[in-house]
Design an enzyme around this catalytic site. Structure first.
Site, mmCIF file in Angstrom:
data_model
loop_
_atom_site.group_PDB
_atom_site.id
_atom_site.type_symbol
_atom_site.label_atom_id
_atom_site.label_comp_id
_atom_site.label_asym_id
_atom_site.label_seq_id
_atom_site.Cartn_x
_atom_site.Cartn_y
_atom_site.Cartn_z
ATOM 1 N N GLU A 133 0.875 -1.161 0.000
ATOM 2 C CA GLU A 133 0.000 0.000 0.000
ATOM 3 C C GLU A 133 0.921 1.222 0.000
ATOM 4 O O GLU A 133 1.824 1.302 0.835
ATOM 5 C CB GLU A 133 -0.859 -0.020 1.276
ATOM 6 C CG GLU A 133 -1.947 0.987 1.237
ATOM 7 C CD GLU A 133 -2.731 1.078 2.547
ATOM 8 O OE1 GLU A 133 -2.652 0.144 3.372
ATOM 9 O OE2 GLU A 133 -3.406 2.097 2.731
ATOM 10 N N ARG A 150 5.254 -12.801 9.500
ATOM 11 C CA ARG A 150 5.934 -11.563 9.152
ATOM 12 C C ARG A 150 7.251 -11.470 9.910
ATOM 13 O O ARG A 150 7.432 -12.093 10.951
ATOM 14 C CB ARG A 150 5.053 -10.347 9.406
ATOM 15 C CG ARG A 150 4.642 -10.107 10.847
ATOM 16 C CD ARG A 150 3.980 -8.732 10.999
ATOM 17 N NE ARG A 150 3.029 -8.434 9.959
ATOM 18 C CZ ARG A 150 2.980 -7.248 9.318
ATOM 19 N NH1 ARG A 150 3.817 -6.294 9.602
ATOM 20 N NH2 ARG A 150 2.076 -7.043 8.397
ATOM 21 N N LYS A 208 4.621 0.700 9.506
ATOM 22 C CA LYS A 208 4.752 1.966 8.791
ATOM 23 C C LYS A 208 4.174 3.117 9.610
ATOM 24 O O LYS A 208 4.718 4.210 9.626
ATOM 25 C CB LYS A 208 4.007 1.877 7.462
ATOM 26 C CG LYS A 208 4.869 1.395 6.332
ATOM 27 C CD LYS A 208 4.087 1.387 5.037
ATOM 28 C CE LYS A 208 3.294 0.118 4.883
ATOM 29 N NZ LYS A 208 2.515 -0.010 3.686
HETATM 30 P P1 ATP Z 1 2.900 -2.273 8.047
HETATM 31 O O1 ATP Z 1 2.110 -3.075 9.023
HETATM 32 O O2 ATP Z 1 4.328 -2.135 8.384
HETATM 33 O O3 ATP Z 1 2.263 -0.958 7.709
HETATM 34 P P2 ATP Z 1 1.666 -3.507 5.885
HETATM 35 O O4 ATP Z 1 1.461 -4.960 5.955
HETATM 36 O O5 ATP Z 1 0.504 -2.639 6.162
HETATM 37 O O6 ATP Z 1 2.912 -3.125 6.747
HETATM 38 P P3 ATP Z 1 1.701 -3.372 3.072
HETATM 39 O O7 ATP Z 1 2.102 -2.249 2.225
HETATM 40 O O8 ATP Z 1 0.281 -3.725 3.109
HETATM 41 O O9 ATP Z 1 2.242 -3.061 4.502
HETATM 42 O O10 ATP Z 1 2.588 -4.653 2.773
HETATM 43 C C1 ATP Z 1 2.948 -5.110 1.501
HETATM 44 C C2 ATP Z 1 3.349 -6.554 1.603
HETATM 45 O O11 ATP Z 1 4.448 -6.712 2.494
HETATM 46 C C3 ATP Z 1 2.219 -7.401 2.142
HETATM 47 O O12 ATP Z 1 2.121 -8.567 1.360
HETATM 48 C C4 ATP Z 1 2.635 -7.708 3.548
HETATM 49 O O13 ATP Z 1 2.125 -8.929 3.954
HETATM 50 C C5 ATP Z 1 4.153 -7.699 3.446
HETATM 51 N N1 ATP Z 1 4.762 -7.334 4.727
HETATM 52 C C6 ATP Z 1 4.510 -6.243 5.467
HETATM 53 N N2 ATP Z 1 5.200 -6.268 6.612
HETATM 54 C C7 ATP Z 1 5.928 -7.413 6.605
HETATM 55 C C8 ATP Z 1 6.850 -8.022 7.515
HETATM 56 N N3 ATP Z 1 7.165 -7.454 8.660
HETATM 57 N N4 ATP Z 1 7.379 -9.217 7.161
HETATM 58 C C9 ATP Z 1 7.066 -9.788 5.996
HETATM 59 N N5 ATP Z 1 6.223 -9.273 5.109
HETATM 60 C C10 ATP Z 1 5.645 -8.094 5.390
HETATM 61 MG MG MG Z 2 -1.317 -2.791 5.299
#
Ligand code: ATP
Ligand code: MG
Length: 563
Positions: A34, A262, A272
């Site tokens: 995102e 994760r 984020k």
């Molecule tokens: P955050 O919680 O840090 O904001 P998010 O999951 O909301 O991260 P996205 O932009 O939705 O961020 O993530 C893009 C991809 O990266 C998704 O497929 C998510 O599952 C993966 N991802 C995010 N954080 C991690 C992590 N800590 N380890 C592995 N994969 C991750």
């Molecule tokens: Mg997200």
């Protein structure tokens, strides 16, 4: 670290079996961020996994922005994410994709859901909807609007789209039921009204699909074979399946969702939203502050793409959440830079040494090895003269027998140069030692013993008249405790490591460094790995400390190897 051939992880096992059974001829994955912040090392793990699988199985991998929330998303983030993926060494299939490319088809599908009696317009407020959802053990309440006719729902949805209602006045909900133990299945919202400009579709839409009504279908539209995501989406899977079931065309590929744990790292936070807070509150200098676990921060800190890919590889793929020791990340960069980094001598906290028996106007070139791990990197000449700098901490007025560095009456080796012996020291009015008077042994040139006598300590040094003045930003871990996010009563920003950045402006380097360019990486002998920061100017070279040579955080007793 083991060098045996690695076993397939559970995702690779699934993929190999799908290829073998003929379920898929070509593997198709995607990385779906995102665009609401900069990517972090957790995302790097997901990137390495998805693009890594694409590469390994000669398939394809999309980069798709899941941009369903116009309020939080910005072009700046889109650009930074593209840059980070490229920098990590990966290339996406065709053009970059956006979930917003599918707003038209998602709208058509929403109409289809309404037409099939599978969705309805709800006039309840967000608060009412959330208050009537129930709990995992208690069913929710049906909406009072659930029995609207298909015609009325269609009419209202079209009017929603035409902008006749205000934000929050109505939503489109899936008609599934309010009694599933899975809360995501309780008549989830599919569309909401948001009179907000979108970074790509502008003002075309004032209704936007929810992430859950977009993500699974986007994978389906793109023909993704394996939708790899993190564990928190396990509970969303039945909903994604429910949506796809209703529109599924048997001729098309149906994605299989696979969840993995994760990445969590010790001494770090990884969301984020929280990283944005560090930026907003100016606890760090920006998203690319070298203490940030963002990809751009790690890059500025001196991490290489390879070290991050190796790290992701070492961490492996798990099915259960856990916390990885940040020391493993630090190990990965040391391992890489040890093989590749140019060695130089730099004195961080200088103390002047005068070699009283060295001719006053003389200077000479001393041959030094550029990288003992890689002969092909060759040698260089380092100027030596009568006055040099050594580290303040390498001299002690009084020290016990285990202190092998310089003390009165004792001899040490200057790396690649000569043996010197300390005869006198000079103090200022505050009682601080400001200069040492030493003599050298001309027969020990190259640092070799002329007569078999041994010296234990070897010090790095820089000739005063040839020294380059540099600024060092001595970075360390941003948090002082392993799990800054794990305390219920305290916020993560109360655990900032006060020594996470120490500015040192009066450091001395051998002249070799004068040719250094942005992002060049070095090992400063005995001190650690450093890289040139982009804030450097012609007259002020700035180096960031990437990592120390050894892990100073671990409680293990460390044996310092003599060099
Ligand atoms: P955050 O919680 O840090 O904001 P998010 O999951 O909301 O991260 P996205 O932009 O939705 O961020 O993530 C893009 C991809 O990266 C998704 O497929 C998510 O599952 C993966 N991802 C995010 N954080 C991690 C992590 N800590 N380890 C592995 N994969 C991750
Ligand atoms: Mg997200």
């Amino acid at each position: 670290m083991s060098v045996e051939k690695k076993q397939l992880n559970f995702i690779e096992q699934i993929i190999e079996s799908d290829l073998k059974s003929g379920k898929h001829k070509e593997i198709y994955t995607r990385f779906p961020p995102e665009p609401n912040g900069y990517l972090h090392i957790g995302h790097a793990k997901s990137i390495c996994l998805n693009f890594g699988i694409g590469k390994k199985y000669k398939g394809k991998t999309n980069l798709r922005f899941d941009d369903t929330n116009p309020a939080r998303e910005e072009i700046e983030y889109v650009e930074s994410i593209k840059k980070d993926v490229k920098w990590l060494g990966f290339d996406w299939n065709e053009e970059v994709k956006f979930a917003s490319d599918y707003f038209d088809i998602l709208y058509e599908w929403a109409l289809e859901f309404i037409n099939k009696g599978l969705a309805y317009i709800d006039d309840q407020t967000a608060e009412e909807i959330s208050a009537t959802r129930g709990t995992p053990t208690r069913p929710g309440k049906k909406s009072p609007f659930i029995n609207r006719s298909i015609e009325e729902n269609l009419d209202l949805f079209i009017r929603m789209k035409n902008g006749e209602f205000k934000d929050g006045e109505k939503v489109l909900r899936a008609k599934i039921g309010m009694d599933s133990p899975n809360m995501h299945m309780r008549d989830p919202v599919m569309y909401r009204i948001k009179h907000t400009e979108h970074h790509r579709t502008g003002n075309k839409w004032c209704i936007y699909p929810m992430y859950d009504f977009t993500h699974g279908q986007s994978d389906y539209i793109e023909g993704i074979t394996h939708s790899i995501c993190t564990l928190e989406f396990e509970n969303h899977r039945p909903l994604y399946d429910w949506f796809i079931d209703k529109i599924y065309d048997k001729k098309l590929t149906r994605p299989r969702q696979i969840e993995f744990a994760r990445l969590n790292l010790s001494y770090t936070i990884m969301s984020k939203r929280k990283l944005a807070k560090l930026v907003e509150e100016k606890i760090v200098a920006g998203w690319d502050d070298p203490r940030m676990p963002t990809i751009s921060g790690l890059r500025r800190r001196g991490y290489t793409p390879k070290s991050i890919r190796n790290f992701a590889d070492k961490v492996g793929i798990a099915k259960r959440n856990n916390i990885i020791d940040v020391a493993l990340l630090e190990y990965s960069i040391r391992e890489d830079l040890n093989k590749t980094a140019q060695r130089v001598m730099t004195v961080i906290d200088p103390l002047k040494v005068t070699i009283t028996n060295y001719p006053k106007d003389k200077s000479e070139m001393i041959e030094a090895v550029n990288n003992p791990e890689d002969e092909s990197m060759g040698k260089r000449n380092v100027p030596f003269s009568r006055t040099i700098y050594i580290e303040k901490e390498d001299f002690r007025e009084q020290a016990n027998r285990k202190f092998y560095r310089l003390k009165p009456g004792k001899e040490v080796r200057l790396r690649y140069a000569y043996f010197i012996k300390c005869n006198e020291f000079i103090k200022n009015e505050n009682g601080e030692v400001i200069e040492l008077l030493c003599t050298y042994d001309p027969l020990s040139k190259g640092g070799k013993s002329p007569d078999g006598r041994k010296v234990k300590g070897t010090l790095h040094w820089v000739s005063v008249e040839h020294a380059l003045n540099i600024e060092i930003r001595q970075y360390d871990r941003l948090f002082s405790i392993a799990n800054p996010d794990g305390n219920k009563n305290k916020k993560f920003n109360e655990f900032i490591n006060k020594d996470s950045l120490i500015l040192l402006k009066n450091c001395k380097a051998e002249p070799f460094l004068s040719n250094a360019k942005d992002e060049d990486k070095f090992q400063f002998e005995r001190k650690g790995y450093f890289c040139v920061d982009k804030d450097s100017t012609e007259n002020n070279l700035i180096l960031n400390r990437t990592v120390t040579l050894r892990d100073n955080w671990s409680k293990r007793k460390i044996n310092f190897k003599k060099s």
